[in-house]
Motif scaffolding. Structure first.
Motif, short mmCIF file in Angstrom:
data_model
loop_
_atom_site.label_atom_id
_atom_site.label_comp_id
_atom_site.label_asym_id
_atom_site.label_seq_id
_atom_site.Cartn_x
_atom_site.Cartn_y
_atom_site.Cartn_z
N ILE A 10 0.84 -1.20 0.00
CA ILE A 10 0.00 0.00 0.00
C ILE A 10 0.87 1.25 0.00
O ILE A 10 0.56 2.23 -0.69
CB ILE A 10 -0.94 0.00 1.22
N ALA A 11 1.94 1.18 0.79
CA ALA A 11 2.81 2.36 0.88
C ALA A 11 3.41 2.69 -0.48
O ALA A 11 3.52 3.87 -0.85
CB ALA A 11 3.92 2.11 1.90
N ILE A 12 3.79 1.64 -1.22
CA ILE A 12 4.36 1.90 -2.55
C ILE A 12 3.34 2.57 -3.44
O ILE A 12 3.62 3.56 -4.12
CB ILE A 12 4.85 0.58 -3.19
N GLY A 13 2.11 2.02 -3.44
CA GLY A 13 1.06 2.63 -4.23
C GLY A 13 0.83 4.07 -3.79
O GLY A 13 0.64 4.97 -4.61
N GLY A 14 0.86 4.27 -2.47
CA GLY A 14 0.63 5.60 -1.94
C GLY A 14 1.73 6.57 -2.33
O GLY A 14 1.46 7.73 -2.66
N LEU A 15 2.98 6.09 -2.32
CA LEU A 15 4.07 6.97 -2.70
C LEU A 15 3.97 7.36 -4.17
O LEU A 15 4.26 8.49 -4.56
CB LEU A 15 5.42 6.30 -2.44
N LEU A 16 3.54 6.42 -4.98
CA LEU A 16 3.37 6.70 -6.41
C LEU A 16 2.30 7.77 -6.60
O LEU A 16 2.50 8.77 -7.30
CB LEU A 16 2.96 5.41 -7.11
N LEU A 17 1.17 7.55 -5.94
CA LEU A 17 0.10 8.54 -6.01
C LEU A 17 0.58 9.87 -5.46
O LEU A 17 0.35 10.93 -6.06
CB LEU A 17 -1.10 8.02 -5.19
N GLY A 18 1.29 9.77 -4.33
CA GLY A 18 1.80 10.99 -3.71
C GLY A 18 2.78 11.71 -4.60
O GLY A 18 2.82 12.94 -4.64
N GLY A 19 3.56 10.94 -5.35
CA GLY A 19 4.50 11.56 -6.27
C GLY A 19 3.79 12.35 -7.34
O GLY A 19 4.20 13.46 -7.71
N ILE A 20 2.71 11.80 -7.84
CA ILE A 20 1.91 12.52 -8.84
C ILE A 20 1.36 13.80 -8.23
O ILE A 20 1.46 14.89 -8.81
CB ILE A 20 0.75 11.64 -9.36
N TYR A 21 0.78 13.66 -7.03
CA TYR A 21 0.26 14.84 -6.34
C TYR A 21 1.36 15.88 -6.14
O TYR A 21 1.14 17.08 -6.30
CB TYR A 21 -0.31 14.47 -4.97
N ALA A 22 2.55 15.37 -5.79
CA ALA A 22 3.65 16.28 -5.50
C ALA A 22 4.01 17.10 -6.73
O ALA A 22 4.23 18.30 -6.65
CB ALA A 22 4.87 15.50 -5.01
N LEU A 23 4.04 16.44 -7.89
CA LEU A 23 4.36 17.17 -9.12
C LEU A 23 3.34 18.27 -9.38
O LEU A 23 3.68 19.40 -9.72
CB LEU A 23 4.37 16.21 -10.33
N ILE A 24 2.05 17.92 -9.23
CA ILE A 24 1.00 18.88 -9.49
C ILE A 24 1.09 20.04 -8.50
O ILE A 24 1.05 21.22 -8.86
CB ILE A 24 -0.39 18.22 -9.38
N ALA A 25 1.22 19.67 -7.21
CA ALA A 25 1.24 20.72 -6.19
C ALA A 25 2.48 21.60 -6.31
O ALA A 25 2.41 22.81 -6.10
CB ALA A 25 1.20 20.08 -4.80
#
Lengths: 292, 307
Positions: A10-25
Motif C-alpha cells: 500500500i505504501a508503494i502505491g501511496g508513494l506513487l500517487l503521492g508523487g503525482i500529487y507532489a508534481l501537481i502541487a
C-alpha cells in the motif's frame, strides 16, 4: 501475504500517487509563488494533458515516455503563452483587481476548456493501458510498470531539486517567491521569469498527467477537484516553501492509500481537507512553512 | 449638499422597493418559466450579497460560500422529510449554518488572503463528500426527495423578501460602525486590531450572517426543486457561479452583486436557449474578457459611469 507485505504494498502505491500529487502541487506552488495568481485552472490543464497523452498513445502507438517528451514542450509553451496573454495585462492594475481578474480569467479558462473538451473528446474516460510483468521481491508483488514509474518519479524529483538549487532560473524563481522586489533589484527579469514559471508548472502537470493516465483514467470535469486537492497540499506543505508541497503530496498520497484500504475508498478524497483542517489548528503555517 | 445625500438615500430605498413591488405582481401575468428564471436570479442575488458581505466589505474571499447554500438546502430538506413544517425547515437552514460557521471559523480563520480563499474552497469539496457518504442523514448519492408539491410561487415570494432584506442589510451595515470595522479589517487587519477592533469577533459574526442568508437561499431553492443531491448543491461546477457574478458586477460595491447577477444570469439563460453547444465556453470566454479588461467589475468600469 503477511501484514507487513501488505503495508509495504500500500505504501508503494501511496508513494506513487503521492508523487503525482507532489508534481501537481509543486507546479502550482511555484506558479503562485512567482506570479501570485490563483491558478484555478491547474487541474483542468492536467485533464487536457491527460486526454491528449492518451490520444497520442493510441494514434502514434509509442512508449508513454515519448508521449511525455512530446507534451513537455507543448505545455511549456502553453504555460508561457497563458501568462503572457492572460495574466500580464493584469499586473498594472491594483491588488484587488489583480486577484479578481486572475480568478475570473482562470475560472473562465477552466470553463472553456471543460466545455470544449467534452465536445471534442466526449465523456468517456481515457487512460494509457499497460500490461507488464510483475516482479516479486520477497512477499511483495509489484508490477514492473509501477516500479519504473517510481524510479522515474525519483529521478524527476532529484532533477527538480538540483535545478532549483543550482541553475540561475531555479534560483531566480526561489528568489522571486521570497521577495519580489529584492529579486528585481538583483536583476531578475520578472516578465521572463513569470513565463518560465508558468511553463515549468504546466510541463510538470503534463508529466503528472502521463503518470495519471497510466495509473488511473482521465475524463472531463475531473480537473477542478484535483486543483482543490493540489491547493490543500500547498497549504499543508507550508507557505513559501518549495519542499513543502512535495512532502505534503507524498504524505497525502500515502494517507489516501491507507485510508482507501483500511477504511473505505469513498472517504479518501475527504482526507486532504480533514488533514488540512487538523494541520491548520495545530500548525497554521503548514508543515514547512514560515510564519508570515 | 444635504439635499444630495437625502435624495441618494431616498433613491436607495425607493428603487429596490419599487422593483420588489413590481416583481411581486408578476406571477399573475408572467409564465411559470419566466418566474422560475426570476426566482433563480433572486436566489443568486441573495448568495451574491451574502458573499460580498465577507468578500467585498471585510476582504475575506470565501470561495466556498456556496457550502452554506448546500447545508441550508440539506438542513431544510432533512427536516421537511421528517414531517416538520416549512418554517421549521427554514429556521433550521439558518440555525445549522450558524452553528457550523461558528465551529469552522476557528480553524479556517487561521488562513489569510489567498490561502483563506482556497481553504474555504476545500471545505465545499468536503461537504460534498460528506453528503455522499452519510446516507443515514442525506440518502447519499440518490439524493433527498421532498414531499411532493409545486411550490414555485411561495418560494418565489420568500426569496423576494429575503433578497430585499439582504440588500438593505448590506446597505445598513455598509454605513454603520460595524461596516467601518469590516472595511478596516479589509484594509489592514493588524492596524485594525491595534486600533481596538475585536477582529475575530467581527469575522465570526460576519461569517455567520453571510452563512445564514445563504442558508435561506438554499432552503427555498430545495423547496422549489423538491429534490436535491450532493452535486446539485455542493458541486464545484456551480459553486463558483454566484461569486463570478459578484466579481462581474463589482465586489465591494452595494449594487455590484445585483448588476452582476442580473447581467450574467440573463446572459446564461439566453446562451442556454440559443446555443446547443459551447454555451458554457462562451460564458467562460466572457468571464475571461471581463477579467482582463474590467476586473473591477461592471460597476467600476468607465462604461457604467457613462450611463
Amino acid at each position: 501475504m503477511t501484514p507487513f507485505a501488505i503495508i509495504i504494498q500500500i505504501a508503494i502505491g501511496g508513494l506513487l500517487l503521492g508523487g503525482i500529487y507532489a508534481l501537481i502541487a509543486f507546479g502550482l506552488s511555484i506558479i503562485y509563488g512567482v506570479s501570485r495568481v490563483l491558478n484555478l485552472a491547474h487541474g483542468t490543464i492536467l485533464m487536457v494533458a491527460g486526454i491528449l497523452a492518451s490520444w497520442l498513445f493510441f494514434t502514434l502507438g509509442i512508449n508513454p515516455v515519448f508521449v511525455g517528451l512530446i507534451l513537455i514542450p507543448i505545455f511549456f509553451a502553453a504555460g508561457a503563452a497563458f501568462w503572457r496573454g492572460l495574466i500580464k495585462p493584469l499586473i498594472s492594475k491594483s491588488r484587488l483587481e489583480f486577484v479578481i481578474g486572475s480568478v475570473l480569467v482562470t475560472v473562465g479558462i477552466m470553463t472553456i476548456i471543460d466545455d470544449v473538451t467534452v465536445f471534442v473528446a466526449g465523456p468517456t474516460l481515457r487512460s494509457i493501458p499497460s500490461s507488464t510483468p510483475s516482479l516479486r521481491i520477497g512477499q511483495i508483488v509489484i508490477s514492473s510498470n509501477r516500479l519504473s514509474l517510481m524510479i522515474v518519479l525519483v529521478v524527476i524529483t532529484i532533477a527538480l531539486h538540483l535545478y532549483f538549487r543550482k541553475t540561475f532560473i531555479g534560483k531566480a524563481i526561489r528568489a522571486i517567491t521570497q521577495d519580489m522586489t529584492g529579486a528585481q533589484l538583483v536583476g531578475v527579469d520578472i516578465s521572463k521569469m513569470n513565463m518560465v514559471t508558468f511553463g515549468i508548472g504546466f510541463s510538470l502537470v503534463a508529466i503528472a498527467s502521463v503518470f495519471y493516465d497510466l495509473m488511473f483514467s482521465i475524463g472531463a470535469y475531473m480537473g477542478f477537484p484535483l486543483t482543490v486537492k493540489a491547493f490543500t497540499i500547498v497549504i499543508l506543505g507550508g507557505l513559501g516553501s518549495l519542499v513543502g508541497p512535495v512532502i505534503g503530496g507524498l504524505i497525502l498520497g500515502v494517507a489516501e492509500s491507507f485510508t482507501a484500504f483500511y477504511l473505505s475508498a469513498k472517504w479518501s478524497p475527504a482526507l486532504s481537507v480533514i488533514i488540512l483542517l487538523i494541520i491548520l489548528v495545530l500548525r497554521p503555517q503548514g508543515i514547512f512553512g514560515k510564519k508570515e | 449638499m444635504t439635499e444630495k445625500i437625502a435624495s441618494k438615500k431616498v433613491a436607495i430605498y425607493f428603487f429596490p422597493i419599487l422593483l420588489a413591488a413590481i416583481l411581486a405582481t408578476t406571477p399573475s401575468f408572467l409564465s411559470p418559466y419566466v418566474i422560475s428564471v426570476i426566482f433563480f436570479l433572486l436566489v443568486h442575488l441573495i448568495l451574491g450579497q451574502s458573499y460580498d458581505l465577507m468578500g467585498g466589505y471585510m476582504g475575506y474571499v470565501n470561495l466556498g460560500h456556496y457550502m452554506f447554500f448546500g447545508i441550508g438546502a440539506y438542513a431544510f430538506s432533512i427536516f421537511l422529510v421528517r414531517g416538520f413544517s416549512v418554517a421549521t425547515g427554514l429556521f433550521m437552514a439558518i440555525f445549522v449554518n450558524v452553528v457550523f460557521s461558528a465551529i469552522i471559523a476557528y480553524p479556517i480563520f487561521r488562513l489569510r488572503g489567498d490561502y483563506f480563499a482556497f481553504g474555504t474552497l476545500a471545505l465545499i469539496v468536503l461537504m460534498e463528500i460528506l453528503a455522499f457518504n452519510i446516507p443515514s442523514l442525506t440518502r447519499g448519492p440518490e439524493g433527498l426527495s421532498l414531499p411532493p408539491g409545486y411550490f414555485l410561487y411561495q418560494a418565489y415570494y420568500i426569496a423576494l423578501a429575503v433578497a430585499l432584506i439582504s440588500f438593505f442589510a448590506n446597505y445598513k451595515i455598509l454605513r454603520s460602525k460595524f461596516g467601518m470595522a469590516l472595511q478596516s479589517i479589509r484594509e489592514d487587519e493588524e492596524v485594525a486590531e491595534v486600533m481596538g477592533v475585536r477582529v475575530f469577533r467581527y469575522k465570526i459574526i460576519t461569517f455567520a450572517t453571510s452563512a445564514s442568508f445563504a442558508g435561506i437561499a438554499g432552503g427555498v431553492w430545495a423547496w422549489y426543486l423538491s429534490y436535491i443531491d450532493p452535486p446539485t448543491v455542493f458541486g464545484l461546477n456551480v459553486a463558483l457561479i454566484p461569486i463570478a457574478m459578484v466579481f462581474f458586477g463589482g465586489t465591494g460595491k452595494l449594487i455590484g452583486p445585483a448588476v452582476g447577477v442580473l447581467v450574467l444570469g440573463v446572459l446564461e439563460q439566453v446562451l442556454w436557449i440559443k446555443l446547443t453547444h459551447f454555451h458554457l465556453a462562451i460564458y467562460g470566454a466572457i468571464l475571461v474578457l471581463v477579467g482582463i479588461f474590467m476586473p473591477g467589475g461592471l460597476v467600476r468600469s468607465r462604461l457604467f459611469r457613462r450611463l
